[in-house]
Design a protein around this motif. Structure first.
Motif, short mmCIF file in Angstrom:
data_model
loop_
_atom_site.label_atom_id
_atom_site.label_comp_id
_atom_site.label_asym_id
_atom_site.label_seq_id
_atom_site.Cartn_x
_atom_site.Cartn_y
_atom_site.Cartn_z
N ASN A 19 -46.84 88.08 -1.76
CA ASN A 19 -47.69 87.02 -1.23
C ASN A 19 -48.25 87.35 0.16
O ASN A 19 -48.76 86.47 0.86
CB ASN A 19 -46.91 85.71 -1.18
CG ASN A 19 -46.65 85.12 -2.55
OD1 ASN A 19 -47.53 84.50 -3.14
ND2 ASN A 19 -45.46 85.35 -3.09
N LEU A 60 -38.73 79.18 3.00
CA LEU A 60 -39.20 79.14 1.61
C LEU A 60 -38.50 78.06 0.80
O LEU A 60 -38.69 77.98 -0.42
CB LEU A 60 -39.01 80.51 0.94
CG LEU A 60 -39.95 81.62 1.43
CD1 LEU A 60 -39.59 82.95 0.80
CD2 LEU A 60 -41.41 81.27 1.14
N GLN A 86 -46.64 78.39 0.72
CA GLN A 86 -45.71 78.57 -0.39
C GLN A 86 -44.94 77.28 -0.67
O GLN A 86 -44.66 76.96 -1.83
CB GLN A 86 -44.74 79.71 -0.09
CG GLN A 86 -45.42 81.07 -0.02
CD GLN A 86 -46.19 81.41 -1.28
OE1 GLN A 86 -45.74 81.13 -2.39
NE2 GLN A 86 -47.38 81.99 -1.11
N THR A 89 -46.74 74.98 -2.90
CA THR A 89 -46.70 75.43 -4.30
C THR A 89 -45.33 75.20 -4.93
O THR A 89 -45.22 74.65 -6.03
CB THR A 89 -47.05 76.93 -4.38
OG1 THR A 89 -48.38 77.13 -3.86
CG2 THR A 89 -47.01 77.43 -5.82
N ILE A 90 -44.28 75.62 -4.22
CA ILE A 90 -42.92 75.52 -4.76
C ILE A 90 -42.53 74.08 -5.06
O ILE A 90 -41.91 73.78 -6.08
CB ILE A 90 -41.92 76.16 -3.78
CG1 ILE A 90 -42.16 77.67 -3.69
CG2 ILE A 90 -40.48 75.88 -4.22
CD1 ILE A 90 -41.39 78.35 -2.56
#
Length: 291
Positions: A19, A60, A86, A89-90
């Motif tokens: 990424n 994350l 991220q 998205t996660i």
């Protein structure tokens, strides 16, 4: 949730490489890769279904995923734009459901905007890097913003300062401020191998619980100022350090004569109750001067 493998440094590195991301040393970033340690620290927070928690530095989302799985509603404070992208998205489903949101930017600048007049009903959680840990915790305490529960993972030396007692080498103004509003309890100690990248020092989890019977204080802001001033030059006596705070014409000797505290003492030997007593006496002296 569509999470990467939080237990594997190689998987995390591959995820970041794919990424176009890199760890930024200036933010003190480390991932906790020991699943048992993560679970143990989450349990210290005593999560309750539907409760609100502020998480500082989710990265994350290794701890975020556990917070959400515990039924908590998470507000995440994150400064790294790569991580922010991220996280969206996660935790897209949780964000759509209103159980997860991100506050972008430096938490030291953004936290105040997210609360109202108090932190009642909010828990605070985070793996805090050294460069912001003491500042954030002291800032919320001095602003009177008290959380229902706090659990931090910090460098061991910061944890030692939080819970140090008078006359111990780690005792400081920070120790006094933390213990003024909270009961501070140490949790699990974490060797560098629990993290990726490995930090140079050990870490420790610490819990803060608001005192059931808060200390009475006649002037909280004066108390904070007094504590900082008395610790400003640790090798000097409280007689010398307090002089800038005394009303014009009031000598240090006269001031201390009614406090029960020996003016030749150093701040590092005073208990929390001593600082509160000095605050009451100083507040009275300042009030009388204004009459």
């Amino acid at each position: 949730m569509n999470c990467p493998d939080y237990n594997s440094p190689s998987a995390l590195k591959a995820f970041m490489d794919q990424n176009g991301m890199a760890m930024q040393k200036k933010f003190g970033q480390n991932f906790m890769v020991n699943p048992k340690a993560r679970a143990d620290i989450i349990s210290m927070l005593e999560p309750e279904e539907g409760a609100a928690v502020w998480e500082v530095g989710p990265g994350l989302g290794a701890m975020t995923s556990l917070l959400l799985s515990s039924g908590l509603s998470v507000t995440a404070f994150e400064i790294d734009r790569g991580f922010i992208a991220q996280l969206h998205t996660i935790f897209a489903d949780e964000e759509s459901a209103g159980r997860f949101r991100i506050v972008e930017g430096d938490v030291l600048k953004t936290w105040r905007q997210q609360g109202q007049d108090s932190a009642s009903g909010i828990k605070l959680f985070g793996n805090l890097p050294y460069n912001i840990a003491a500042t954030l915790i002291a800032d919320t305490i001095t602003k009177g913003f008290l959380f229902d529960k706090c659990v931090f993972t910090v460098q061991k030396e910061v944890a030692d300062r939080m819970r140090a007692n008078p006359s111990e080498k780690d005792y400081s103004s920070f120790s006094v401020l933390c213990q003024w509003r909270y009961d501070v309890k140490p949790g699990v100690e974490l060797a560098p191998g629990n993290f990726w990248p490995r930090p140079a020092v050990a870490s420790q989890a610490v819990s803060f619980t608001p005192k059931r019977t808060p200390y009475e204080c006649s002037n909280p802001q004066l108390f904070v100022n007094l504590v900082h001033v008395l610790f400003s030059q640790r090798r000097k006596t409280v007689r010398n350090n307090i002089k800038p705070l005394l009303p014009l014409g009031l000598s240090a000797e006269d001031f201390f004569s009614g406090t029960g505290i020996v003016p030749s003492e150093r701040a590092e030997n005073l208990a929390l109750e001593d600082f509160l007593r000095l605050t009451d006496s100083l507040n009275k002296a300042v009030s009388e001067e204004k009459r």
